[in-house]
Design a protein around this motif. Structure first.
Motif, PDB file in Angstrom:
ATOM      1  N   THR A 116       0.866  -1.179   0.000  1.00  0.00           N
ATOM      2  CA  THR A 116       0.000   0.000   0.000  1.00  0.00           C
ATOM      3  C   THR A 116       0.899   1.224   0.000  1.00  0.00           C
ATOM      4  OG1 THR A 116      -0.097   0.001   2.418  1.00  0.00           O
ATOM      5  CG2 THR A 116      -1.851  -1.150   1.266  1.00  0.00           C
ATOM      6  N   PRO A 117       0.845   2.057  -1.050  1.00  0.00           N
ATOM      7  CA  PRO A 117       1.754   3.206  -1.136  1.00  0.00           C
ATOM      8  C   PRO A 117       1.535   4.196  -0.003  1.00  0.00           C
ATOM      9  CG  PRO A 117       0.025   3.365  -2.783  1.00  0.00           C
ATOM     10  CD  PRO A 117      -0.085   2.004  -2.176  1.00  0.00           C
ATOM     11  N   GLN A 118       2.573   4.462   0.771  1.00  0.00           N
ATOM     12  CA  GLN A 118       2.467   5.402   1.880  1.00  0.00           C
ATOM     13  C   GLN A 118       2.566   6.834   1.372  1.00  0.00           C
ATOM     14  OE1 GLN A 118       4.283   4.049   5.810  1.00  0.00           O
ATOM     15  NE2 GLN A 118       5.562   3.022   4.326  1.00  0.00           N
ATOM     16  N   GLY A 119       1.896   7.723   2.072  1.00  0.00           N
ATOM     17  CA  GLY A 119       1.940   9.117   1.690  1.00  0.00           C
ATOM     18  C   GLY A 119       0.581   9.671   1.332  1.00  0.00           C
ATOM     19  N   GLY A 120      -0.407   8.798   1.117  1.00  0.00           N
ATOM     20  CA  GLY A 120      -1.763   9.225   0.776  1.00  0.00           C
ATOM     21  C   GLY A 120      -2.722   8.956   1.925  1.00  0.00           C
ATOM     22  N   PRO A 121      -3.872   9.631   1.953  1.00  0.00           N
ATOM     23  CA  PRO A 121      -4.836   9.468   3.054  1.00  0.00           C
ATOM     24  C   PRO A 121      -5.578   8.141   3.054  1.00  0.00           C
ATOM     25  CG  PRO A 121      -5.666  11.017   1.407  1.00  0.00           C
ATOM     26  CD  PRO A 121      -4.249  10.708   1.025  1.00  0.00           C
ATOM     27  N   LEU A 122      -5.524   7.386   1.960  1.00  0.00           N
ATOM     28  CA  LEU A 122      -6.251   6.118   1.889  1.00  0.00           C
ATOM     29  C   LEU A 122      -5.444   4.950   2.445  1.00  0.00           C
ATOM     30  CD1 LEU A 122      -8.867   4.762   0.929  1.00  0.00           C
ATOM     31  CD2 LEU A 122      -7.833   4.528  -1.338  1.00  0.00           C
ATOM     32  N   SER A 123      -4.127   5.044   2.375  1.00  0.00           N
ATOM     33  CA  SER A 123      -3.258   3.933   2.757  1.00  0.00           C
ATOM     34  C   SER A 123      -3.463   3.427   4.189  1.00  0.00           C
ATOM     35  CB  SER A 123      -1.792   4.326   2.552  1.00  0.00           C
ATOM     36  OG  SER A 123      -0.926   3.276   2.927  1.00  0.00           O
ATOM     37  N   PRO A 124      -3.556   4.315   5.205  1.00  0.00           N
ATOM     38  CA  PRO A 124      -3.734   3.808   6.580  1.00  0.00           C
ATOM     39  C   PRO A 124      -5.008   2.987   6.752  1.00  0.00           C
ATOM     40  CG  PRO A 124      -3.059   6.113   6.605  1.00  0.00           C
ATOM     41  CD  PRO A 124      -3.376   5.773   5.182  1.00  0.00           C
ATOM     42  N   LEU A 125      -6.092   3.420   6.121  1.00  0.00           N
ATOM     43  CA  LEU A 125      -7.351   2.681   6.240  1.00  0.00           C
ATOM     44  C   LEU A 125      -7.234   1.313   5.584  1.00  0.00           C
ATOM     45  CD1 LEU A 125     -10.329   2.407   6.959  1.00  0.00           C
ATOM     46  CD2 LEU A 125     -10.878   3.591   4.816  1.00  0.00           C
ATOM     47  N   LEU A 126      -6.648   1.255   4.391  1.00  0.00           N
ATOM     48  CA  LEU A 126      -6.484  -0.032   3.697  1.00  0.00           C
ATOM     49  C   LEU A 126      -5.608  -0.979   4.515  1.00  0.00           C
ATOM     50  CD1 LEU A 126      -6.000   1.149  -0.010  1.00  0.00           C
ATOM     51  CD2 LEU A 126      -8.079   0.306   1.097  1.00  0.00           C
ATOM     52  N   SER A 127      -4.593  -0.428   5.172  1.00  0.00           N
ATOM     53  CA  SER A 127      -3.717  -1.258   6.012  1.00  0.00           C
ATOM     54  C   SER A 127      -4.489  -1.837   7.188  1.00  0.00           C
ATOM     55  CB  SER A 127      -2.537  -0.419   6.517  1.00  0.00           C
ATOM     56  OG  SER A 127      -1.792   0.089   5.437  1.00  0.00           O
ATOM     57  N   ASN A 128      -5.332  -1.025   7.810  1.00  0.00           N
ATOM     58  CA  ASN A 128      -6.137  -1.516   8.930  1.00  0.00           C
ATOM     59  C   ASN A 128      -7.139  -2.576   8.477  1.00  0.00           C
ATOM     60  OD1 ASN A 128      -5.217  -0.364  11.321  1.00  0.00           O
ATOM     61  ND2 ASN A 128      -6.351   1.531  11.016  1.00  0.00           N
ATOM     62  N   ILE A 129      -7.654  -2.436   7.255  1.00  0.00           N
ATOM     63  CA  ILE A 129      -8.632  -3.398   6.741  1.00  0.00           C
ATOM     64  C   ILE A 129      -7.993  -4.782   6.605  1.00  0.00           C
ATOM     65  CG2 ILE A 129      -9.940  -4.043   4.681  1.00  0.00           C
ATOM     66  CD1 ILE A 129     -10.640  -1.060   4.366  1.00  0.00           C
ATOM     67  N   ILE A 130      -6.781  -4.848   6.079  1.00  0.00           N
ATOM     68  CA  ILE A 130      -6.128  -6.151   5.918  1.00  0.00           C
ATOM     69  C   ILE A 130      -5.690  -6.713   7.269  1.00  0.00           C
ATOM     70  CG2 ILE A 130      -3.808  -5.224   5.491  1.00  0.00           C
ATOM     71  CD1 ILE A 130      -5.283  -8.213   3.625  1.00  0.00           C
ATOM     72  N   LEU A 131      -5.221  -5.845   8.178  1.00  0.00           N
ATOM     73  CA  LEU A 131      -4.748  -6.327   9.478  1.00  0.00           C
ATOM     74  C   LEU A 131      -5.891  -6.631  10.449  1.00  0.00           C
ATOM     75  CD1 LEU A 131      -1.553  -4.149  10.042  1.00  0.00           C
ATOM     76  CD2 LEU A 131      -1.683  -6.609   9.626  1.00  0.00           C
ATOM     77  N   ASP A 132      -7.097  -6.212  10.096  1.00  0.00           N
ATOM     78  CA  ASP A 132      -8.248  -6.563  10.933  1.00  0.00           C
ATOM     79  C   ASP A 132      -8.462  -8.074  10.944  1.00  0.00           C
ATOM     80  OD1 ASP A 132     -10.610  -5.760  12.530  1.00  0.00           O
ATOM     81  OD2 ASP A 132     -11.739  -6.573  10.835  1.00  0.00           O
ATOM     82  N   LEU A 133      -8.032  -8.754   9.879  1.00  0.00           N
ATOM     83  CA  LEU A 133      -8.118 -10.217   9.854  1.00  0.00           C
ATOM     84  C   LEU A 133      -7.256 -10.820  10.965  1.00  0.00           C
ATOM     85  CD1 LEU A 133      -7.881 -10.915   6.002  1.00  0.00           C
ATOM     86  CD2 LEU A 133      -9.938 -10.817   7.422  1.00  0.00           C
ATOM     87  N   LEU A 134      -6.090 -10.211  11.192  1.00  0.00           N
ATOM     88  CA  LEU A 134      -5.218 -10.672  12.281  1.00  0.00           C
ATOM     89  C   LEU A 134      -5.879 -10.399  13.628  1.00  0.00           C
ATOM     90  CD1 LEU A 134      -2.551 -11.654  13.522  1.00  0.00           C
ATOM     91  CD2 LEU A 134      -1.639  -9.350  13.199  1.00  0.00           C
ATOM     92  N   ASP A 135      -6.460  -9.212  13.781  1.00  0.00           N
ATOM     93  CA  ASP A 135      -7.127  -8.863  15.038  1.00  0.00           C
ATOM     94  C   ASP A 135      -8.245  -9.854  15.359  1.00  0.00           C
ATOM     95  OD1 ASP A 135      -5.485  -6.642  15.058  1.00  0.00           O
ATOM     96  OD2 ASP A 135      -7.028  -5.261  14.348  1.00  0.00           O
ATOM     97  N   LYS A 136      -9.052 -10.158  14.352  1.00  0.00           N
ATOM     98  CA  LYS A 136     -10.185 -11.062  14.573  1.00  0.00           C
ATOM     99  C   LYS A 136      -9.701 -12.468  14.943  1.00  0.00           C
ATOM    100  CE  LYS A 136     -13.679  -8.294  13.627  1.00  0.00           C
ATOM    101  NZ  LYS A 136     -12.958  -7.010  13.516  1.00  0.00           N
ATOM    102  N   GLU A 137      -8.596 -12.902  14.348  1.00  0.00           N
ATOM    103  CA  GLU A 137      -8.043 -14.211  14.677  1.00  0.00           C
ATOM    104  C   GLU A 137      -7.543 -14.240  16.122  1.00  0.00           C
ATOM    105  OE1 GLU A 137      -6.844 -18.207  14.141  1.00  0.00           O
ATOM    106  OE2 GLU A 137      -8.169 -16.895  12.973  1.00  0.00           O
ATOM    107  N   LEU A 138      -6.861 -13.181  16.535  1.00  0.00           N
ATOM    108  CA  LEU A 138      -6.361 -13.104  17.909  1.00  0.00           C
ATOM    109  C   LEU A 138      -7.513 -13.075  18.906  1.00  0.00           C
ATOM    110  CD1 LEU A 138      -3.465 -10.524  17.404  1.00  0.00           C
ATOM    111  CD2 LEU A 138      -3.222 -12.954  17.896  1.00  0.00           C
TER     112      LEU A 138
END
Length: 260
Positions: A116-138
């Motif tokens: 996810t290219p860093q530097g834009g306002p969309l990147s942090p949200l997209l990163s959280n969306i993919i890592l939410d799978l890890l959160d749900k597993e934990l």
């Protein structure tokens, strides 16, 4: 060093618009243990949660380090998650295009096939969306954890339990999320021997938040740099820059209960 994909003004405007539409859809479903790049949440919330787990007796920290996370996010995996919740194909197409926009190095465009290219306002949200799978597993496994962006700590009651958690969660992250755990940097250690978002903790049963040794060293290095005689600044400029830096530093580390 991480490469930044700085969007143009028009692209930044569109990315911000997409983020403002997607955030109310995805953010309410995110884990309460996710504290990074979310409305009304910040690093201090993550540190407070970690302190609470230590107080409850979870006095071993499993520190997970995702190798080049922002450069390695699998596009198909991320777009697949978006497509399950977003029915407007235009939003999906735009999101994919921004993921694939790539970066420019010395005037040469390098296309992106992952990350996810860093530097834009969309990147942090997209990163959280993919890592939410890890959160749900934990959460499904009943683990005590806290995550800020790609920095995640899981808390256990023994070293043996911590090592078991590290092994099992690595087996989930790599095949399911298509990400790689940096085995040279992950650790199972006492929280007071580790730093987390610039902070650490005391060894007491009623732990206190303290400033990590690394953060103090960086502070001293920065002060020496700003006050160096070799730096061509007037005294007024020097004082102004020093005040700006110290105001921000003190504001962030005001959370600490003690210096050591």
């Amino acid at each position: 060093m991480r490469l930044l994909g700085i969007p143009t003004v028009t692209d930044r405007f569109i990315q911000q618009a997409i983020a403002q539409v997607l955030t109310p859809i995805f953010d309410p479903t995110f884990s309460d243990n996710s504290c990074g790049f979310r409305p009304n949440r910040r690093g201090h919330d993550a540190v407070r949660k970690a302190k609470g787990y230590i107080r409850e007796g979870y006095r071993w920290a499993v520190a997970i380090d995702l190798e080049k996370f922002f450069d390695k996010v699998n596009h198909d995996k991320l777009i697949g998650i978006l497509a399950k919740r977003i029915k407007d194909k235009r939003v999906i197409q735009l999101s994919r295009r921004y993921l694939q926009a790539g970066i420019m190095i010395n005037g040469v465009i390098h296309e992106a096939t992952e990350g996810t290219p860093q530097g834009g306002p969309l990147s942090p949200l997209l990163s959280n969306i993919i890592l939410d799978l890890l959160d749900k597993e934990l959460e499904s496994r009943g683990h005590k954890f806290v995550r800020y962006a790609d920095e995640c700590n899981i808390y256990a009651k023994s070293r043996k339990a911590g090592k078991r958690i590290m092994k099992s969660i690595t087996s989930f992250i790599e095949p399911r999320l298509k990400l790689k755990v940096n085995k040279g940097k992950y650790a199972v250690d006492r929280p007071w021997k580790r730093k987390f978002l610039g902070f650490s903790f005391t060894v007491h049963k009623e732990p206190k938040v303290r400033i990590s040794n690394e953060s103090v060293k960086r502070l001293k290095t920065k002060i020496r740099e700003l006050t160096s005689r070799s730096k061509p600044l007037s005294m007024e400029e020097r004082i102004e820059k020093l005040n700006q830096y110290l105001t921000g530093w003190c504001g962030y580390f005001a959370l600490a209960d003690t210096l050591s």
